[in-house]
Design a protein around this motif. Sequence first.
Motif, PDB file in Angstrom:
ATOM      1  N   ILE A 185      -0.159  -1.317  42.694  1.00  0.00           N
ATOM      2  CA  ILE A 185       0.169  -1.593  41.290  1.00  0.00           C
ATOM      3  C   ILE A 185       0.321  -0.257  40.574  1.00  0.00           C
ATOM      4  CG2 ILE A 185      -0.601  -2.702  39.158  1.00  0.00           C
ATOM      5  CD1 ILE A 185      -2.275  -4.594  40.891  1.00  0.00           C
ATOM      6  N   GLN A 186       1.488  -0.053  39.959  1.00  0.00           N
ATOM      7  CA  GLN A 186       1.769   1.215  39.291  1.00  0.00           C
ATOM      8  C   GLN A 186       2.348   0.952  37.900  1.00  0.00           C
ATOM      9  OE1 GLN A 186       4.441   3.039  42.110  1.00  0.00           O
ATOM     10  NE2 GLN A 186       2.774   4.011  43.256  1.00  0.00           N
ATOM     11  N   LYS A 187       1.948   1.796  36.957  1.00  0.00           N
ATOM     12  CA  LYS A 187       2.496   1.788  35.597  1.00  0.00           C
ATOM     13  C   LYS A 187       2.688   3.242  35.198  1.00  0.00           C
ATOM     14  CE  LYS A 187       1.064   0.768  30.831  1.00  0.00           C
ATOM     15  NZ  LYS A 187       0.821   2.178  30.453  1.00  0.00           N
ATOM     16  N   ASN A 188       3.955   3.674  35.149  1.00  0.00           N
ATOM     17  CA  ASN A 188       4.259   5.089  34.948  1.00  0.00           C
ATOM     18  C   ASN A 188       5.038   5.372  33.665  1.00  0.00           C
ATOM     19  OD1 ASN A 188       3.095   5.741  37.487  1.00  0.00           O
ATOM     20  ND2 ASN A 188       5.001   5.096  38.503  1.00  0.00           N
ATOM     21  N   ASN A 189       5.260   4.328  32.835  1.00  0.00           N
ATOM     22  CA  ASN A 189       6.123   4.557  31.670  1.00  0.00           C
ATOM     23  C   ASN A 189       5.399   5.258  30.530  1.00  0.00           C
ATOM     24  OD1 ASN A 189       4.494   2.292  31.192  1.00  0.00           O
ATOM     25  ND2 ASN A 189       5.952   1.461  29.677  1.00  0.00           N
ATOM     26  N   ALA A 190       4.097   5.024  30.375  1.00  0.00           N
ATOM     27  CA  ALA A 190       3.338   5.636  29.269  1.00  0.00           C
ATOM     28  C   ALA A 190       1.858   5.553  29.588  1.00  0.00           C
ATOM     29  CB  ALA A 190       3.651   4.929  27.956  1.00  0.00           C
ATOM     30  N   ALA A 191       1.087   6.422  28.923  1.00  0.00           N
ATOM     31  CA  ALA A 191      -0.365   6.411  29.108  1.00  0.00           C
ATOM     32  C   ALA A 191      -0.948   5.140  28.489  1.00  0.00           C
ATOM     33  CB  ALA A 191      -0.969   7.652  28.483  1.00  0.00           C
ATOM     34  N   PRO A 192      -2.024   4.596  29.028  1.00  0.00           N
ATOM     35  CA  PRO A 192      -2.709   5.071  30.234  1.00  0.00           C
ATOM     36  C   PRO A 192      -1.933   4.687  31.496  1.00  0.00           C
ATOM     37  CG  PRO A 192      -3.764   3.077  29.440  1.00  0.00           C
ATOM     38  CD  PRO A 192      -2.715   3.429  28.422  1.00  0.00           C
ATOM     39  N   PHE A 193      -1.751   5.669  32.381  1.00  0.00           N
ATOM     40  CA  PHE A 193      -1.024   5.428  33.616  1.00  0.00           C
ATOM     41  C   PHE A 193      -1.898   4.664  34.605  1.00  0.00           C
ATOM     42  CE2 PHE A 193       0.704   9.422  31.867  1.00  0.00           C
ATOM     43  CZ  PHE A 193       2.017   9.007  31.655  1.00  0.00           C
ATOM     44  N   VAL A 194      -1.244   3.885  35.454  1.00  0.00           N
ATOM     45  CA  VAL A 194      -1.945   3.095  36.467  1.00  0.00           C
ATOM     46  C   VAL A 194      -1.307   3.356  37.820  1.00  0.00           C
ATOM     47  CG1 VAL A 194      -2.507   0.760  37.281  1.00  0.00           C
ATOM     48  CG2 VAL A 194      -2.595   1.282  34.832  1.00  0.00           C
TER      49      VAL A 194
END
Length: 532
Positions: free
Chosen positions: A263-272
């Motif tokens: 699971i990744q979230k790279n568009n804005a903080a907080p990043f995952v």
Amino acid sequence: MDCLREVELKDIETGYPRGNIADFLITDKIIVDLKAKKYILKEDSYQMRRYLKSADIELKRIVSFSDLYLKTKRMLNSNFSGNSDTFGDSDRDKGFTLIETVVGVALVTLVFGGLFVALQGSLRLLNQSRIITTAQALATEKMELIKNLPYNDVGTISGIPPGLLPQEEYVVRNDVSYLVRTKIIYIDDPFDDLSPTDTLATDYKQARVEINPINSNLGSKNPVTFISNISPKGIETTAGGGTLSILIFNSLGEPVQSAEVVIQKNNAAPFVDITTYTDSFGRVILPGAPECTECYFVSATKSGYSIDRTYTDAEVANPDKPYLTVLEGQLTEQSFGIDLLSNLTISSFGARGAGFPPLPGVNFHLRGSKIIGTDVLGDPVYEYDQNLSTGGGGGVTVSGLTWGSYDLTLENSPTLDLAGTNPQLLALVPAGQMVFLDFSVAPDTTHSLLVKVSDNSTSLADAQVRVFNVGLGYDQTQSSGNLVDPDAGQAFFSGLTQNSYEVEVTIAGFALASITVQVENDVVEEIILSPE
């Protein structure tokens, strides 16, 4: 040197056995008898003398293994070779034969070899115990560190919840490397209902510390794992965010345990950026996921399995599984299907009239049935859609396929027509299997007709397929191919003109089938027969 085991000795006078069984008989001259006793008793000596005298054997050795030291007793048959009927032992009869020396060396080697193996095993167990003890100490140290952090800081870098702890780190102790994995998740306790009914799903945190020895014979399959719940000082805290719920299933619709979920979230903080694994129900549930719109990339796989994932609109204009959206206090659910990878071996052959010779270097197109979305025109986008070619021997194996059905066409071979496939319909590829697909080709003509005959489940061989057009004066009949041939249950008609043709199919046990087919370019017609 001859050596027999568990030998029944024959009496020298009668030539018949008398029930005397020797553990080992070496070159018909030496008896070796093994004992599991602390002491060699008089009864043992009497027994051995009886063996020697009865069988007229020259030498006997009794070996005892049940003490700290190896004990042996040497006995001679003085009656052997004409001596008097008396017996002596090694204290009175001096000297050793060459065979005795070899036997003695073998016994000593056996004993010391066993001791060496036992010593190796003891050292190995001692080393393993030391490594496990160190791993437990590391896990305890890490868990105490977590418990002493402020509650809001208990989390992992780029994790859910975010915090100060690295998800992975390497530690070296006593020349052994350890991989330390730390996982912190929110727990939605069912005591106060679950999300989305429970609008505050971040009841408390659970810390999991896993220690894997790297350069040891324990391997990563034997980690030391500590788990502890970390509760806030108050009843609950408002962490914000929503809940991600991921379900992983296989080709049978069954949950997949221990599937790897990224699971990744790279568009804005907080990043995952986390890697986790499904539970026994095939699920990963993450309360407290930061809120965002179409920003979560999720992929699921397992060793030897296919991959299922989300897509951006840059990859697929209208993906069936876009990046996930998480809303405040809401539950976001998404399912992914994975299973064991399969292989498909495809072979190309010439036409029936040429005897189906293997035909190398045939270009073909292979497309799977799994759709991952649509393009800008609304046409389906397939997960597998490739141009391929058979090799020098007329075959090629396509590895790593997802389960499903696959269709073969010759759209990238303008000089050839498809004259049949076996199986005649789509190639069904089950999970974790090797499947074979044969196809035959014929020289290209502008208009052709391939008739496939079946009973809706099985190809029908030897059916009479008649294609005719009275006005054109065309009337041809062919039989459908044998079930072992590349055109099983099919009949191919080439050199036709653009026009309508009548098609009749007959075979014993089935009703006559008659249809009209409009032939333009290359046409494939499936005819399903009904029993009479």
